[in-house]
Design an enzyme around this catalytic site. Structure first.
Site, PDB file in Angstrom:
ATOM      1  N   LYS B  82       0.914  -1.041  -0.134  1.00 29.86           N
ATOM      2  CA  LYS B  82      -0.047   0.059  -0.221  1.00 29.86           C
ATOM      3  C   LYS B  82       1.020   1.422   0.170  1.00 29.86           C
ATOM      4  CE  LYS B  82      -3.863   2.013   2.660  1.00 29.86           C
ATOM      5  NZ  LYS B  82      -4.614   1.678   3.698  1.00 29.86           N
ATOM      6  N   SER B 157      -9.846   1.790   2.668  1.00 31.38           N
ATOM      7  CA  SER B 157      -9.050   2.570   2.016  1.00 31.38           C
ATOM      8  C   SER B 157      -7.938   1.721   1.187  1.00 31.38           C
ATOM      9  CB  SER B 157      -8.296   3.851   2.974  1.00 31.38           C
ATOM     10  OG  SER B 157      -7.409   2.989   3.854  1.00 31.38           O
ATOM     11  N   SER B 181     -10.328  -0.845   6.916  1.00 24.93           N
ATOM     12  CA  SER B 181      -9.335  -0.526   5.653  1.00 24.93           C
ATOM     13  C   SER B 181      -8.740  -1.687   4.941  1.00 24.93           C
ATOM     14  CB  SER B 181      -8.452   0.671   5.827  1.00 24.93           C
ATOM     15  OG  SER B 181      -9.346   1.879   5.640  1.00 24.93           O
TER      16      SER B 181
END
Lengths: 95, 495
Positions: B82, B157, B181
């Site tokens: 990420k 997210s 997330s």
């Protein structure tokens, strides 16, 4: 609790954010919707409940007061927009 | 074009066997996946940066180790991080215009550990700006599309990391979870995702959103792969004082533990408020657990409905504090021709932060301001303790809690973006877990309208091995985790 224009503009100043004049009303409405959601908390009796700041009441771990990191000033400043002689440059604010 | 040396949906175990017996090399595997990303990621937008050259040279180095017989469990395994984990020499943007020019001068502990374990990093994945969002529509780099149906969001997210695994771009990826997330996009993309106990994985070098809630974790095709990857990320870190002082954990140790005798708590109020298709799938999954010998126990988590309100005080408060560091001076975006220092701060922040981030900074600044602190921040922390106590009480009579991961399958792009509250309520089942700091896992349990949905398993502190073991046992009995989307067409295949 609802916020008004004066409060929103004060908060924006505290947060170093600009809100365009034509967006102030929209901002007030969006914040008030969130505060309405948040206000649901008030239905809970929390008298004598100790606040929980971090999971399982962790305490700050201490370590020996020794230098463990090396000096990497040039490397770390390489991502700054403007530097000079190891200093960050910003607009003059003290005459 | 590079020939595909493997199916793109292999597990770590399958890849390990093929690398070790020479069916293909780490370099060939990396080339194959880079080529798949080049072919399909224009549609999905899972990646912000593809680090193809780094991947090739790392893969070559891993091939040397394998040839010498020095391979570990993760040697040559491709992954994506990420884009919130600092990666030395690589752009680390947090999905924000603020950090579009930021080349990280150091690497996060997570990145260092997985590099040392021999993983081959293919790139950095897309996310909601500073991890604030539940649909991955808040990214400066554009939304991520769900590989199962490109008109739909992947969740957020960590939407890019979830979509990358679902699309067959990499077998595993890293993510972060502040209010859901990892688990929510795992559910929406049909992959397995786990957020470990708060403090299990170091937060050093992980760009901060809400420090008392943020925790790193993983996405994988199955629970076994998640266990292998997460094990390598754990362990004490002197650079993160909130990181639990425990050695590297072997989270694979309970994969073969049968379900028999495990007491699963089912919160009564959760099932009753779900739509019928979601409730049916959850009931079927629980039935499967019961068939494996687990015992279902009714429990109550009475303060759940106050978790989202409390979270939207605590997370914005911590966000407004953490994001005060972005001032246009030391790194990140700086506005053109500032008039004075105040103008420099104000315009740099206003021009570079997106709407949702600004919104949360404003809410956080308000709730922490003089006169409002007790009514909001202190109250939210008191609710946080009540939620924590709900879990402690439940775990007196059960070993694990089962819950929906989210209320339903992925929704369409733009469907909820203009309604903050509807978006926030997507995380109603995941947020309590972050507030209490517990580990939570999401695994696929079926599909609604050809879109995957997941079930969440919530464990006691440091009980990740049990969650992963239960998910693995479930995946031995079911095949939802084997379902994969077809990227070329709009349809999907199962199997």
């Amino acid at each position: 609790m609802a916020v008004n224009k004066e409060t929103v503009l004060t908060i924006a100043t505290l947060a170093h954010l600009e809100i365009a004049i034509d967006q102030v009303d929209d901002q007030i409405e969006r914040m008030n919707r969130i505060l309405d959601l948040v206000d649901e908390m008030q239905a809970v009796d929390t008298h004598e409940v100790r606040p929980l700041a971090t999971p399982f009441d962790q305490v700050q771990r201490l370590r020996a007061d020794e230098v463990t990191e090396s000096n990497q000033r040039e490397k770390l400043q390489s991502v700054a927009t403007r530097t000079s002689d190891g200093l960050y440059l910003v607009p003059r604010f003290v005459e | 074009m590079v020939a595909h040396v493997t199916t793109p949906f292999q597990s770590i175990a399958e890849i390990r066997a093929n690398l070790d017996d020479g069916t293909y090399s780490c370099r060939e595997l990396a080339e194959s996946l880079i080529s798949r990303i080049e072919e399909h990621d224009n549609d999905i937008n899972a990646f912000i940066t593809v680090t193809a050259d780094d991947a090739r040279s790392t893969a070559d180095a891993q091939d040397v180790l394998i040839a010498k017989g020095q391979a570990g469990p993760l040697t040559g395994i491709p992954l994506a991080h990420k884009d919130i984990f600092c990666t030395e020499g690589v752009k680390t943007s947090a999905g924000s215009k603020m950090l579009d020019n930021f080349i990280a001068p150091y690497s996060a502990t997570v990145v260092e550990k997985l590099k040392a374990a021999g993983c081959v990093t293919l790139g950095k994945t897309n996310l909601d700006e500073f991890a604030m969002g539940s649909s991955n529509e808040n990214s400066y780099y554009g939304p991520v599309r769900n590989p199962w149906q490109k008109s739909h969001v992947p969740g957020g997210s960590s939407g890019g990391s979830a979509a990358a695994v679902a699309a067959g771009f990499c077998p595993v990826s890293t993510g972060t979870d502040t209010g859901g997330s990892i688990r929510q996009p795992a559910s929406m993309c049909g992959v397995t995702g786990i957020k470990p106990t708060y403090g299990r994985v170091s937060r050093w070098g992980m760009i901060a959103f809400a420090s008392s809630l943020d925790q790193a974790g993983v996405f994988a095709r199955n629970a076994q792969d998640a266990a292998i990857l997460l094990s390598a990320m754990t362990g004490a870190d002197p650079r993160d004082s909130t990181c639990i002082d425990a050695p590297l954990a072997d989270l694979t140790q309970e994969l073969s533990t049968p379900l028999a005798g495990i007491r699963i708590g089912v919160p009564e109020q959760y099932l009753s408020e779900l739509d019928a298709p979601m409730a049916d799938l959850l009931t079927s999954a629980l039935f499967e657990m019961e068939a494996g010998g687990a015992k279902l126990v009714d429990i109550s988590l009475p303060h759940t409905r106050y978790a989202v309100p409390a979270y939207y005080v605590i997370a914005p408060a911590e966000c407004s504090t953490n994001l005060s560091r972005y001032d246009g001076v030391r790194f990140g975006y700086r506005c053109e021709d500032p008039e004075d220092i105040e103008d420099l701060y104000k315009r740099s922040r206003s021009e570079a932060f997106g709407d949702e981030v600004k919104q949360r900074i404003l809410v956080g600044t308000f709730t922490l301001s003089t006169g409002y602190y007790d009514a909001y921040y202190r109250k939210a922390q008191q609710i946080r303790r009540l939620i924590h106590q709900d879990f402690v009480a439940a775990f007196n009579s059960v070993d694990v809690i089962a819950a929906p991961t989210c209320p339903g399958p992925a929704f369409q792009l733009l469907e909820k973006i203009s309604d903050s509250i509807a978006m926030y309520l997507q995380d109603i089942y995941t947020i309590p877990v972050n507030l209490a700091g517990l580990p939570g896992l999401s695994m696929p349990i079926g599909q609604i309208g050809q879109m995957p949905v997941g079930m969440q398993l919530i464990g006691q502190y440091l009980d990740e091995a049990r969650l992963l073991g239960m998910a693995h046992q479930f995946q031995q009995r079911t095949d939802w985790h084997l379902a994969t989307p077809t990227l070329q067409a709009t349809g999907v295949s199962h199997g």
